[in-house]
Scaffold this active site. Structure first.
Site, PDB file in Angstrom:
ATOM      1  N   SER A 187       0.949  -1.370   0.235  1.00  0.00           N
ATOM      2  CA  SER A 187      -0.093  -0.082   0.084  1.00  0.00           C
ATOM      3  C   SER A 187       0.290   1.086   0.006  1.00  0.00           C
ATOM      4  O   SER A 187       0.841   1.898  -0.502  1.00  0.00           O
ATOM      5  CB  SER A 187      -0.886   0.053   1.332  1.00  0.00           C
ATOM      6  OG  SER A 187      -1.675  -1.242   1.366  1.00  0.00           O
ATOM      7  N   LYS A 203      -4.752  -4.110   0.409  1.00  0.00           N
ATOM      8  CA  LYS A 203      -5.573  -3.781  -0.448  1.00  0.00           C
ATOM      9  C   LYS A 203      -6.957  -2.929  -0.372  1.00  0.00           C
ATOM     10  O   LYS A 203      -7.343  -2.052  -1.092  1.00  0.00           O
ATOM     11  CB  LYS A 203      -6.297  -5.201  -1.450  1.00  0.00           C
ATOM     12  CG  LYS A 203      -4.871  -5.815  -2.031  1.00  0.00           C
ATOM     13  CD  LYS A 203      -4.071  -5.241  -2.781  1.00  0.00           C
ATOM     14  CE  LYS A 203      -3.197  -6.045  -4.310  1.00  0.00           C
ATOM     15  NZ  LYS A 203      -2.299  -5.477  -4.267  1.00  0.00           N
ATOM     16  N   SER A 254       0.282 -15.817 -11.483  1.00  0.00           N
ATOM     17  CA  SER A 254       1.537 -15.549 -11.291  1.00  0.00           C
ATOM     18  C   SER A 254       2.068 -16.397 -10.019  1.00  0.00           C
ATOM     19  O   SER A 254       2.000 -17.063  -9.121  1.00  0.00           O
ATOM     20  CB  SER A 254       1.144 -14.061 -11.056  1.00  0.00           C
ATOM     21  OG  SER A 254       1.000 -14.254  -9.786  1.00  0.00           O
TER      22      SER A 254
HETATM   23  P1  NAI Z   1       3.744 -10.830  -9.676  1.00  0.00           P
HETATM   24  O1  NAI Z   1       4.730 -11.867  -9.503  1.00  0.00           O
HETATM   25  O2  NAI Z   1       4.396 -10.961 -11.694  1.00  0.00           O
HETATM   26  O3  NAI Z   1       4.444  -9.020  -9.338  1.00  0.00           O
HETATM   27  C1  NAI Z   1       4.614  -8.950  -8.314  1.00  0.00           C
HETATM   28  C2  NAI Z   1       5.872  -8.434  -8.468  1.00  0.00           C
HETATM   29  O4  NAI Z   1       6.159  -7.689  -7.079  1.00  0.00           O
HETATM   30  C3  NAI Z   1       7.138  -9.324  -8.569  1.00  0.00           C
HETATM   31  O5  NAI Z   1       7.730  -9.129 -10.029  1.00  0.00           O
HETATM   32  C4  NAI Z   1       7.866  -9.321  -7.249  1.00  0.00           C
HETATM   33  O6  NAI Z   1       9.891  -9.230  -7.565  1.00  0.00           O
HETATM   34  C5  NAI Z   1       7.755  -7.671  -7.150  1.00  0.00           C
HETATM   35  N1  NAI Z   1       7.804  -7.136  -6.278  1.00  0.00           N
HETATM   36  C6  NAI Z   1       7.501  -7.069  -4.343  1.00  0.00           C
HETATM   37  N2  NAI Z   1       8.463  -7.190  -3.624  1.00  0.00           N
HETATM   38  C7  NAI Z   1       8.971  -5.755  -4.089  1.00  0.00           C
HETATM   39  C8  NAI Z   1       9.123  -4.768  -3.298  1.00  0.00           C
HETATM   40  N3  NAI Z   1       9.623  -4.602  -1.823  1.00  0.00           N
HETATM   41  N4  NAI Z   1      10.036  -3.895  -4.304  1.00  0.00           N
HETATM   42  C9  NAI Z   1       9.606  -3.794  -5.887  1.00  0.00           C
HETATM   43  N5  NAI Z   1       8.640  -4.951  -6.149  1.00  0.00           N
HETATM   44  C10 NAI Z   1       8.922  -5.848  -5.143  1.00  0.00           C
HETATM   45  O7  NAI Z   1       2.518 -11.512  -9.662  1.00  0.00           O
HETATM   46  P2  NAI Z   1       1.515 -10.265  -9.728  1.00  0.00           P
HETATM   47  O8  NAI Z   1       0.160 -11.609  -9.394  1.00  0.00           O
HETATM   48  O9  NAI Z   1       0.668 -10.071 -11.406  1.00  0.00           O
HETATM   49  O10 NAI Z   1       0.717  -9.300  -8.617  1.00  0.00           O
HETATM   50  C11 NAI Z   1       1.057  -8.277  -9.273  1.00  0.00           C
HETATM   51  C12 NAI Z   1      -0.232  -7.386  -8.854  1.00  0.00           C
HETATM   52  O11 NAI Z   1      -1.308  -7.200  -8.866  1.00  0.00           O
HETATM   53  C13 NAI Z   1      -0.207  -7.291  -7.045  1.00  0.00           C
HETATM   54  O12 NAI Z   1      -0.440  -5.942  -6.718  1.00  0.00           O
HETATM   55  C14 NAI Z   1      -0.948  -8.566  -7.099  1.00  0.00           C
HETATM   56  O13 NAI Z   1      -1.487  -8.020  -5.732  1.00  0.00           O
HETATM   57  C15 NAI Z   1      -2.456  -7.687  -7.994  1.00  0.00           C
HETATM   58  N6  NAI Z   1      -3.559  -9.267  -8.287  1.00  0.00           N
HETATM   59  C16 NAI Z   1      -2.947 -10.093  -8.588  1.00  0.00           C
HETATM   60  C17 NAI Z   1      -4.119 -10.905  -8.399  1.00  0.00           C
HETATM   61  C18 NAI Z   1      -3.108 -13.003  -9.230  1.00  0.00           C
HETATM   62  O14 NAI Z   1      -4.196 -13.570  -8.676  1.00  0.00           O
HETATM   63  N7  NAI Z   1      -2.094 -12.708  -9.790  1.00  0.00           N
HETATM   64  C19 NAI Z   1      -5.325 -10.773  -8.554  1.00  0.00           C
HETATM   65  C20 NAI Z   1      -5.896  -9.713  -7.873  1.00  0.00           C
HETATM   66  C21 NAI Z   1      -4.341  -8.681  -7.569  1.00  0.00           C
END
Ligand code: NAI
Length: 286
Positions: A147, A190, A222
């Protein structure tokens, strides 16, 4: 001039960030990426070795070009915030200028300005624990990474965002409805992100003519989602119960993000846009 986008939270070609980058690139935007420091090496190596080339193909047959990848850790605003053990950690020591303030400065030095800011990152160390069993530190860490990281990114990038620009984050329905398994304070994080979307839309809109929206995305397998552990169940649940009974593609979220970032959405700010095959609208599974 084409638009320039900075997308924070890409470390492979499976997540929403990558799909958003592709949709923006297909619409003609220049792509800059912020990659989490510990994941940077493997991401850049894979990129150079062509491991993502198949996923780089755009609808016109060309390959998405990534102009620059920046190391980023969005839980630190500036160097003074970084604890000694992180500074000396070997996964961090090889990179530099990765706090939010430093990344924004580097982007300004390299390119002058951006038009689109995308926050596609989250982290909750205790996500697999129920909220009732979550520690204070785990809860605060989820809020910090998921957040405040958006507040901080917008705060530091807004001065280099062109008026008329847009920012987008990714949220999840667990902020508004009970989703057992999405624990560790991630549901709370969230909720904060969605509330901040409204307040920041006001502040950044009035001061800088920047729009702020968030996409509530359906489940995607993911890397981050697989770490939570229940993603396959959520995908199956959506397939069985959503109004649209089809697989949710990351590209569908990418396209919605490209729309929100474009002049087609010039009067849309402060909103939560559901891109989830309609699952959020159901009151009961059928
Ligand atoms: P993802 O694994 O592709 O992306 C998450 C990214 O956050 C990763 O690349 C990770 O290295 C990065 N990360 C974590 N901590 C970090 C930090 N301190 N500084 C910089 N980067 C950091 O996974 P996804 O699922 O595509 O996530 C992207 C967004 O989508 C997130 O906000 C997630 O909560 C949201 N989301 C995902 C859903 C799902 O089912 N995959 C559903 C709804 C929302």
């Amino acid at each position: 001039r084409g638009k320039r986008a900075f997308i924070a939270g890409i470390a492979d070609d499976n997540g929403y960030g990558w799909a958003i980058a592709k949709s923006l690139a297909a619409a003609g935007a220049e792509i800059l990426i912020g990659t989490w420091v510990p994941a940077l090496n493997i991401f850049e190596t894979s990129l150079k070795r062509g491991k993502f080339d198949e996923s780089r193909v755009l609808p016109d047959g060309s390959l998405m070009n990534i102009t620059k990848v920046y190391a980023l850790d969005a839980v630190y605003d500036n160097l003074e915030d970084v604890p000694e053990d992180v500074k000396t950690n070997k996964r961090y020591a090889g990179a530099s200028n990765w706090t939010v303030q430093e990344v924004a400065e580097s982007v300004r030095n390299d390119f002058g300005s951006i038009d689109i800011l995308v926050h596609s990152l989250a982290n909750g160390p205790e996500v697999s624990k129920p909220l009732l069993e979550t520690s204070r530190n785990g809860y605060l860490a989820a809020m910090s990474a998921s957040s405040y990281s958006f507040v901080s990114l917008l705060k530091h990038f807004v001065p280099i965002m062109n008026p008329g620009g847009a920012s987008i984050s990714l949220t999840y329905i667990a902020s508004e409805r009970i989703i057992p398994g999405y624990g560790g304070g991630m549901s709370s994080a969230k909720s904060a992100l969605q509330s901040d979307t409204r307040v920041l839309a006001f502040e950044a809109g009035r001061r800088h003519k920047i729009r702020v929206n968030t996409i509530s995305a359906g489940p995607l397998g993911s890397r981050a989602a697989k770490a939570i552990g229940f993603i396959d169940m959520m995908i199956d649940y959506s397939l069985a119960n959503a109004p649209l009974q089809k697989e949710l593609l990351a590209d569908e979220v990418g396209n919605a993000a490209a729309f929100l970032a474009s002049p087609l959405a010039s009067a849309i700010t402060g909103t939560v846009l559901y891109v989830d095959n309609g699952l959020h609208a159901m009151g009961v599974g059928v």
